[in-house]
Design a protein around this motif. Structure first.
Motif, short mmCIF file in Angstrom:
data_model
loop_
_atom_site.label_atom_id
_atom_site.label_comp_id
_atom_site.label_asym_id
_atom_site.label_seq_id
_atom_site.Cartn_x
_atom_site.Cartn_y
_atom_site.Cartn_z
N ALA B 317 -5.56 0.93 5.20
CA ALA B 317 -6.79 0.31 4.57
C ALA B 317 -7.28 0.52 3.37
CB ALA B 317 -7.90 0.62 5.72
N ALA B 318 -7.11 1.79 2.85
CA ALA B 318 -7.57 2.20 1.67
C ALA B 318 -6.62 1.63 0.41
CB ALA B 318 -7.64 3.67 1.59
N LEU B 319 -5.35 1.59 0.88
CA LEU B 319 -4.55 1.03 -0.30
C LEU B 319 -4.36 -0.24 -0.40
CD1 LEU B 319 -1.79 3.93 -0.02
CD2 LEU B 319 -3.68 3.54 -1.71
N GLY B 320 -5.04 -1.12 0.57
CA GLY B 320 -4.90 -2.60 0.63
C GLY B 320 -3.56 -3.10 0.07
N GLU B 321 -3.77 -3.86 -1.19
CA GLU B 321 -2.45 -4.71 -1.61
C GLU B 321 -2.11 -4.00 -2.75
OE1 GLU B 321 -2.19 -8.56 -0.89
OE2 GLU B 321 -2.78 -7.38 1.00
N CYS B 322 -2.38 -2.80 -2.87
CA CYS B 322 -1.97 -1.79 -3.97
C CYS B 322 -0.51 -2.10 -4.43
CB CYS B 322 -2.35 -0.65 -3.97
SG CYS B 322 -1.96 0.44 -5.28
N ARG B 323 -0.19 -2.36 -5.90
CA ARG B 323 1.04 -2.53 -6.40
C ARG B 323 1.78 -1.32 -6.18
NH1 ARG B 323 1.84 -4.03 -12.43
NH2 ARG B 323 1.78 -1.81 -12.34
N ASP B 324 1.33 -0.34 -7.19
CA ASP B 324 2.22 0.97 -7.48
C ASP B 324 1.24 2.14 -6.65
OD1 ASP B 324 4.32 0.38 -9.04
OD2 ASP B 324 2.96 -0.24 -10.49
N VAL B 325 1.59 2.76 -5.76
CA VAL B 325 1.17 3.91 -5.19
C VAL B 325 1.77 5.09 -5.64
CG1 VAL B 325 0.81 5.01 -2.83
CG2 VAL B 325 0.68 2.69 -3.15
N ILE B 326 1.09 5.92 -6.42
CA ILE B 326 1.99 7.12 -7.04
C ILE B 326 1.53 8.44 -6.25
CG2 ILE B 326 2.20 8.59 -9.16
CD1 ILE B 326 2.43 5.74 -10.13
N VAL B 327 2.12 9.05 -5.37
CA VAL B 327 1.94 10.21 -4.84
C VAL B 327 2.18 11.38 -5.54
CG1 VAL B 327 2.39 11.38 -2.37
CG2 VAL B 327 2.73 8.93 -2.61
N ILE B 328 1.21 12.47 -5.63
CA ILE B 328 1.15 13.41 -6.32
C ILE B 328 1.61 14.63 -5.23
CG2 ILE B 328 0.24 15.20 -7.63
CD1 ILE B 328 0.45 12.60 -8.92
N ASP B 329 2.76 14.93 -5.10
CA ASP B 329 3.31 15.84 -3.98
C ASP B 329 3.40 17.39 -4.31
OD1 ASP B 329 4.30 16.34 -1.43
OD2 ASP B 329 4.99 14.03 -1.47
N ARG B 330 3.03 18.16 -3.58
CA ARG B 330 3.12 19.58 -3.80
C ARG B 330 4.13 20.07 -2.83
NH1 ARG B 330 -2.61 22.37 -5.99
NH2 ARG B 330 -1.10 23.34 -7.66
N ALA B 331 4.93 19.41 -2.27
CA ALA B 331 6.12 20.09 -1.62
C ALA B 331 7.30 19.09 -1.68
CB ALA B 331 5.60 19.97 -0.26
N LEU B 332 8.35 19.72 -1.64
CA LEU B 332 9.68 19.05 -1.75
C LEU B 332 10.60 18.93 -0.37
CD1 LEU B 332 11.60 17.51 -3.71
CD2 LEU B 332 12.25 20.02 -4.43
N GLU B 333 10.88 17.85 -0.19
CA GLU B 333 11.96 17.85 0.92
C GLU B 333 13.20 17.74 0.02
OE1 GLU B 333 12.41 14.34 4.39
OE2 GLU B 333 10.60 14.56 3.41
N LEU B 334 14.03 18.79 0.15
CA LEU B 334 15.19 18.90 -0.85
C LEU B 334 16.09 17.80 -0.73
CD1 LEU B 334 15.68 22.65 -0.55
CD2 LEU B 334 15.00 21.54 -2.91
N GLY B 335 16.81 17.22 -1.86
CA GLY B 335 17.49 16.09 -1.71
C GLY B 335 16.94 14.82 -0.96
N ALA B 336 15.69 14.86 -0.85
CA ALA B 336 14.92 13.39 -0.40
C ALA B 336 13.91 13.12 -1.28
CB ALA B 336 14.51 13.54 1.14
N GLY B 337 12.88 14.14 -1.40
CA GLY B 337 11.70 13.72 -2.21
C GLY B 337 10.60 14.28 -1.93
N GLY B 338 9.27 13.84 -2.08
CA GLY B 338 8.14 14.66 -1.71
C GLY B 338 7.73 14.41 -0.32
N VAL B 339 7.53 15.55 0.41
CA VAL B 339 7.00 15.50 1.90
C VAL B 339 5.86 14.57 2.13
CG1 VAL B 339 6.26 16.84 4.17
CG2 VAL B 339 7.87 18.09 2.03
#
Ligand SMILES: Cc1ncc(C[n+]2csc(CCOP(=O)(O)OP(=O)(O)O)c2C)c(N)n1
Ligand code: SF4
Lengths: 331, 409
Positions: B317-339
């Motif tokens: 609901a908050a992100l609606g139609e948004c084109r780019d969602v940039i997640v600032i992530d403080r934890a790393l799922e190794l070999g995959a990306g941000g948790v």
């Protein structure tokens, strides 16, 4: 002369439900209205001394606590054979959390009761030798060191029986287990390893430490009563033969317990604040063979090449007899 | 009364006013100030009818908490990092047994290499433990969330973690207004355990369950967890009504013009860039975006307060139609990306949003406003990669060559 009907419920060393005794001295188990804390319907193996000991310990503790007892149980045979959902063989409020934390869970219960002002409710924690001597040792030691108001009971069947009979650090030297097989130059459990939990408990100088076996259930009952009459951390170490893990006949559990005591292998004692206050004298000395031979886990000791190990066992019995004055005159 | 307090003190005082019956914890930075303060209060009587238990390990701290909660006491503990992992087995156990323990996690990196500074990899590693996880943006929220956590946990019969960034919040002094004991008494219902070790009504807790019933128990736990979003929302509304402050909502929207929290802010539009973050970095983002806003840059900012349960609907609901969602992530799922990114991705599956993961602030690396501004500028130009490491010192750290492994960009 009036006759009293005595239900025949239990045969211990004082035969026929304590018939020889005055009513006040009769064992709790000889009473028809014993608490039955661990009810029938559990799934222990035939001849399981852990089930037998647990029933006596719990019934006595429940009675001593005036039915106000909460129990924390470690993972292991006792927990598994008594609580397969949706059944439960336990009558008192009972909690199992994990393998290593029965002592700490009991501490939490005691702390909660204290903060609620429920000083009438008592707490008992119990587990096998694995949950006590190995993985749970830190929690048990912590509970002792803080002198939490908990009676901790270890049912020592000398191995991890629930997972299929592997070695614990209470497994005696040369015993065959699934992880100390009877092969190689030194078959069975390594010599020179292992720890004595009663001694570790005594080193904490807690108010009460005792050992007992299922060969003398009245003694076990008395020790639970004594322990329950005291507040603070208390420790009871009960030797419980396991037919499955020891490779013994189901009917031998009591005899083996007796042989362990009468040979000097398992000293039965009481200690207060770290000092031994009583030891059970050996009434009729038995040779260690009486203890070892009926157990398949020691079968290799009776084959050619097992002589050295047998000698070590005799030396161990002698050392215990000396150290604890098991044949002495003192009483 | 507004006062200047260290985050740890704000939390400790609030917890004390929630009247726990048992507090049991084992020290680890950056959580220590909280439990030190509580141990003092237990001695001075400020924390009345409460047992403070000193234990020999985190594993025992959680185990004592299990026992005390099962015996009917409101129970509190706190930990971080290695301590949280050391108690992991009991953490899962507390949830499986339905015990509403509240625990502060002063988020800290996990070794090796050992590092005492903040990131969120500790609590996020336990995301499937069955605990609620609420994240504080600032010290005010950290304190308030504890009141809500007790209410929610006890209503659901489910344990709750309140996560606050270690040092960044725990050791930072800020102006806070603490709920008074009287206010909390009026707000928080008395603890009525849903299951209790009671000598008058004995139960067996923690039985063994075989294959024929285990799936069903987990299914029930799952359903209860789904209920949690509603229960959290409802308590956060009640909190706002009672205290006039926001705390414990599932997701916070920030008005793109004022950069203040605003639930009425319209959802993002198709051309928008949105930043999603959790914890104290939301505050850094507010500061970083302010000067850009003055230059006409309009970026959506969305804060995640509840990581477990993950508020998929509220986030969509908050992100609606948004084109780019940039997640600032403080934890790393190794070999995959941000948790966090992984969870955002699942919530946005089937939408047109492009999700980008920016790993930031691991092991206490400061998250610089200028670096965040750079991310926003590059996002506008469509230059942010699928997975980036903020301020990565490439070439700055002597790394041995590792076979043929390529660094993914
Ligand atoms: C952390 C953990 N490690 C291992 C196990 C597996 N396990 C369950 S019971 C048990 C052995 C129990 O031995 P003991 O405490 O001596 O009790 P017994 O079954 O012999 O009565 C083991 C290894 C477990 N449940 N948890
Ligand atoms: S394996 Fe041993 S301890 Fe376990 S139930 Fe059977 S006899 Fe008892």
């Amino acid at each position: 002369m009036t006759t009293v009907h005595i239900p025949f419920l239990q045969t211990g060393t004082l035969a026929v439900g304590g018939r020889l005794l005055g009513e006040d001295d009769r064992s709790l188990q000889s009473q028809a209205d014993r608490p039955s804390s661990l009810t029938k319907g559990h799934r222990a193996c035939q001849g399981c001394a852990e089930a037998l000991a647990a029933r006596w310990v719990m019934d006595t503790a429940v009675e001593a606590a005036d039915e106000k007892l909460i129990v924390a149980n470690a993972t292991g045979c006792l927990e598994v054979f008594s609580t397969l959902y949706p059944e439960s063989a336990w009558k008192p409020p009972w909690i199992h959390s994990l393998f290593a934390n029965a002592a700490a869970v009991a501490t939490g219960i005691a702390a909660s009761l204290h903060s609620q002002g429920r000083d009438d409710v008592r707490v008992l924690a119990q587990g096998g030798d694995g949950g006590t001597v190995d993985i749970g040792l830190a929690a048990v030691s912590g509970m002792f060191e803080r002198n939490d108001d908990v009676l901790y009971v270890c049912y020592d069947n000398q191995g991890y029986m629930n997972t299929g009979v592997q070695r614990s650090s209470a497994t005696p030297a040369s015993a065959r287990t699934a992880t100390t097989p009877a092969v190689g130059r030194q078959p069975g459990a390594p010599v020179g390893q292992g720890k004595s939990m009663p001694k570790i408990a005594m080193a904490h100088e807690i108010p009460y430490v005792a050992t007992a076996t299922v060969a003398d259930l009245r003694d076990l009952e008395t020790k639970v009563r004594t322990a329950m009459s005291i507040h603070g951390a208390r420790y009871l170490h009960v030797l419980v033969p396991c037919p499955l893990g020891w490779g013994s006949s189901s009917s031998e559990s009591i005899n083996l317990s007796r042989a362990a005591v009468q040979s000097g292998i398992f000293p039965v004692l009481e200690a207060r604040a770290g000092e031994i206050t009583d030891v059970q004298r050996i009434r009729q000395r038995m040779d260690v063979e009486a203890y070892l031979r009926p157990q398949a886990r020691f079968a290799h000791l009776f084959k050619p090449g097992g002589e050295d190990a047998l000698e070590r066992w005799r030396a161990l019995a002698d050392a215990n007899i000396r150290r604890y004055d098991l044949m002495g005159e003192r009483s | 009364m507004r006062e200047v307090l260290e985050g740890s003190q704000a939390v400790a005082r609030t917890v004390a006013r929630c009247r726990p019956g048992v507090v049991c914890a084992y020290p680890i930075s950056p959580q220590t100030h909280i439990v030190e303060a509580l141990s003092v209060m237990a001695r001075t009587g400020e924390l009345s009818d409460c047992e403070y238990v000193n234990v020999e390990s985190e594993f025992s701290a959680m185990s004592v908490s299990i026992g005390s909660s099962a015996a009917g006491s409101r129970t509190y503990t706190a930990t971080a990092s290695q301590g949280l992992l050391y108690m992991t087995e009991a953490v899962f156990n507390a949830a499986g047994m339905g015990l509403p323990i509240v625990m502060t996690v002063a988020n800290r990196a996990i070794g090796a290499p050992i590092n005492i500074w903040n990131d969120q990899s500790d609590a996020l590693a336990l995301r499937d433990s069955g605990w609620l996880q609420l994240y504080a943006t600032d010290n005010q929220e950290a304190a308030d969330l504890h009141v809500i956590a007790f209410a929610v946990a006890e209503e659901l019969g489910m344990p709750a973690m309140v996560c606050m960034d270690g040092f960044v919040l725990t050791h930072a002094s800020d102006v806070v207004e603490l709920a008074s004991a009287e206010e909390i008494d009026a707000f928080l219902p008395a603890f009525r355990p849903q299951q209790v070790l009671d000598v008058d009504h004995p139960t067996t807790i923690g039985t063994m369950a075989g294959p024929e019933s285990f799936t069903e128990t987990k299914y029930l736990q799952h359903l209860r967890f789904l209920d949690a979003t509603e229960v959290i929302e409802s308590w956060s509304h009640r909190f706002r009504d009672a205290f006039g402050r926001e705390a414990g909502c599932l997701v916070s929207r920030y008005d793109p013009d004022t950069l203040e929290r605003d639930h009425a802010a319209p959802p993002a539009a198709a051309e928008d860039i949105a930043l999603v973050a959790m914890g104290s970095v939301v505050g850094t983002l507010q500061a970083a975006l302010a000067p850009m806003r003055a230059e006409g840059e309009r970026v959506r900012l969305v804060g995640i307060q509840s990581f477990r349960p993950f508020p998929e609907q509220a986030l969509r609901a908050a992100l609606g139609e948004c084109r780019d969602v940039i997640v600032i992530d403080r934890a790393l799922e190794l070999g995959a990306g941000g948790v966090l990114t992984g969870n955002v991705g699942r919530a946005l599956a089937g939408t047109r949003s492009r999700i980008r993961s920016v790993i930031a602030g691991l092991g206490g690396r400061p998250i610089l406003e200028a670096s965040l501004q750079d991310v926003v500028r590059r996002a506008r130009a469509g230059e942010v990669g699928r997975l980036e490491f903020l301020d990565l010192k490439e070439g700055g750290v002597p790394l041995p060559p590792v076979g043929a492994t390529e660094v993914a960009r």
